[in-house]
Design an enzyme around this catalytic site. Structure first.
Site, mmCIF file in Angstrom:
data_model
loop_
_atom_site.group_PDB
_atom_site.id
_atom_site.type_symbol
_atom_site.label_atom_id
_atom_site.label_comp_id
_atom_site.label_asym_id
_atom_site.label_seq_id
_atom_site.Cartn_x
_atom_site.Cartn_y
_atom_site.Cartn_z
ATOM 1 N N TRP A 95 0.834 -1.209 0.000
ATOM 2 C CA TRP A 95 0.000 0.000 0.000
ATOM 3 C C TRP A 95 0.868 1.257 0.000
ATOM 4 C CZ3 TRP A 95 -0.101 3.865 3.744
ATOM 5 C CH2 TRP A 95 -1.132 4.804 3.637
ATOM 6 N N HIS A 96 2.054 1.174 0.614
ATOM 7 C CA HIS A 96 2.901 2.358 0.724
ATOM 8 C C HIS A 96 3.482 2.814 -0.604
ATOM 9 C CE1 HIS A 96 2.788 1.482 5.051
ATOM 10 N NE2 HIS A 96 3.180 2.728 5.227
ATOM 11 N N GLY A 97 3.624 1.930 -1.552
ATOM 12 C CA GLY A 97 4.213 2.359 -2.818
ATOM 13 C C GLY A 97 4.168 1.274 -3.867
ATOM 14 N N PHE B 9 3.141 8.433 -1.395
ATOM 15 C CA PHE B 9 2.365 7.217 -1.268
ATOM 16 C C PHE B 9 0.886 7.440 -1.544
ATOM 17 C CE2 PHE B 9 5.758 6.462 2.123
ATOM 18 C CZ PHE B 9 6.643 5.980 1.186
#
Length: 469
Positions: free
Chosen positions: A326-328, A469
């Site tokens: 989800w962060h990147g 992000f």
């Protein structure tokens, strides 16, 4: 619009004034919604198209879910979740999967996939959309006692998804916590002292600590890192740990303090995470709004810890891996999440199977906290460096650069700007051990000093890390 820009302060002053003007009071909701759209579209108005679509389809799904005689609520709920995830996947991850399975350039017919821009804040407002449809499906009657007219629901949904303090990088707010707060606000109810302290601390962490460290930690990248000694490389790791905390916690505090000015309470996002004595505790203290979101909307629906140890391990691993991704849109973020997932699994296994327990005293708590901090700091390399291979090379340099001369000036500044983060966490530990009245006397002096430092020693302005992000 960046929180630490002059333009933001002018924007905030104008919005705040219009929001509380007596003859405009009945238009408060329209004022803050309009201001939020302007805030988001400040540098690129085209970003509004996707955000507006997100608001309208999520509000429409909630409207159908609210309809008493509507027979297909579960199907519409599934549609809402799929729509939000599909948009997130298309704009954030289609390039990653195309690159993985089609090569770096892809076929000529699919080359356009690599040109898809990443709308800022999409990771956060799609999670808000999912929370909105799920919460209204689960407990809609508790949020609203009666069905809300569609125009009013559109306006309230716009505020929830698009509220400017938390729009770009959180904290992630659950719909069931935010919607009940939507009502007329009074100027006299603003908690000025609390809001001021939160804002001062947030701006100190961002402008004095994170921005100054950002001007130092660029040498963590290749090829700069190859020219620095082992001691410098170690301090750079810890310096970046301090930087990412100060940057993201600073953003969250500014968002929370700004929301207070408009009568809204956002959830606490950080609770002194680097004093954690185990990895489970770390995730109860770091990015709390994300970890609780993943718990409520992914971990528990997967079965949580209710279906035996093996299933619990699988659920933990899956949630942390997806939380990392989800962060990147790069596999290194998933590796980062997997790393944390494995640490949580090992910790849980040892807690359940060790024939003895470590003594619960200050010495062992300090040792465990040191191990957690070291592990977390090493994993941050996957955030700062461009790929997994570069992170591995960095670790190898710790052994090969022992004979290089140390840049003492760089090391001194890294320590100088990292120490406040250490003191801040010591304050958190002390605050949990001793009465609040004692800490209030200390903190009032401390906030005055922080404000003094913001004026005199802020670093070169840099974008917030979590904007990417």
């Amino acid at each position: 619009m960046n929180f630490n820009s002059f333009g933001f302060f002018i924007f905030l002053l104008i919005t705040f004034t219009l929001y509380y003007l007596p003859f405009l009071k009945r238009f408060q909701l329209l004022t803050v919604v309009g201001a939020s759209f302007y805030f988001y579209a400040y540098t690129d108005p085209w970003l509004l198209i996707l955000l507006l679509f997100s608001i309208f389809w999520n509000a429409s799904i909630v409207y159908l879910i609210q309809t008493p005689d509507f027979r297909y609520k579960k199907a519409v709920l599934a549609l809402g979740v799929v729509l939000n995830l599909s948009v997130l996947f298309f704009f954030k991850y289609s390039g990653l999967f195309a690159k993985t399975f089609l090569g770096s350039s892809g076929s000529s017919d699919l080359h356009w996939i690599f040109l898809i821009p990443l709308p800022i804040g999409i990771s956060f407002y799609t999670f808000h959309g999912i929370s909105m449809v799920v919460d209204f499906y689960r407990i809609g009657t508790e949020i609203f006692k009666e069905k809300v007219p569609y125009p009013k629901l559109i306006l309230q949904s716009s505020l929830y998804i698009n509220f400017f303090p938390q729009l770009v990088a959180g904290p992630i707010v659950k719909a069931k916590e935010f919607f009940p707060q939507i009502k007329m606000k009074d100027f006299k109810d603003i908690p000025w002292i609390q809001a001021s302290k939160i804002l001062i601390l947030g701006y100190f962490l961002k402008t004095v600590i994170a921005d100054n460290l950002n001007d130092l930690t660029f040498v963590i990248d290749f090829p700069y890192n190859s020219h620095h000694s082992t001691l410098t490389l170690i301090l750079l790791i810890f310096g970046y740990s301090a930087q990412i905390f100060a940057d993201f916690a600073g953003y969250s505090l500014i968002a929370i303090g700004t929301a207070f000015l408009f009568g809204y309470r956002l959830p606490t996002n950080f609770n002194f995470p680097y004093i954690s004595s185990n990895f489970s505790e770390f995730w109860r203290r770091w990015h709390i709004s994300l970890s609780t979101w993943l718990r409520d909307y992914l971990y528990i629906p997967l079965g949580g810890n209710r279906k035996g140890n093996f299933r619990t391990y699988i659920n933990l691993f899956l949630v942390m891996a997806l939380g990392g991704l989800w962060h990147g849109a790069e596999w290194r973020y998933m590796v980062w999440g997997i790393g944390h997932g494995l640490l949580l699994l090992v910790e849980r296994f040892l807690d359940q199977n060790l024939p003895f327990k470590l003594p619960e005293n200050r010495f062992f708590s300090f040792i465990k906290a040191g191990f957690v901090f070291l592990s977390v700091s090493l994993l941050w390399l996957l955030f700062r460096l461009p790929d997994f291979e570069t992170a591995v090379k960095y670790l190898k340099l710790l052994g090969t650069n022992l004979s290089l001369g140390t840049d003492w000036e760089l090391c001194t500044f890294l320590i100088f700007f990292s120490i406040p983060v250490l003191f801040y966490h010591f304050y958190g530990w002390y605050k949990e051990k001793y009465p609040e009245e004692t800490m209030e006397k200390v903190s009032n002096i401390g906030y005055a000093f922080l404000l003094f430092m913001i004026v005199l020693n802020k670093g070169p302005s840099a974008a917030f890390i979590y904007f990417q992000f």
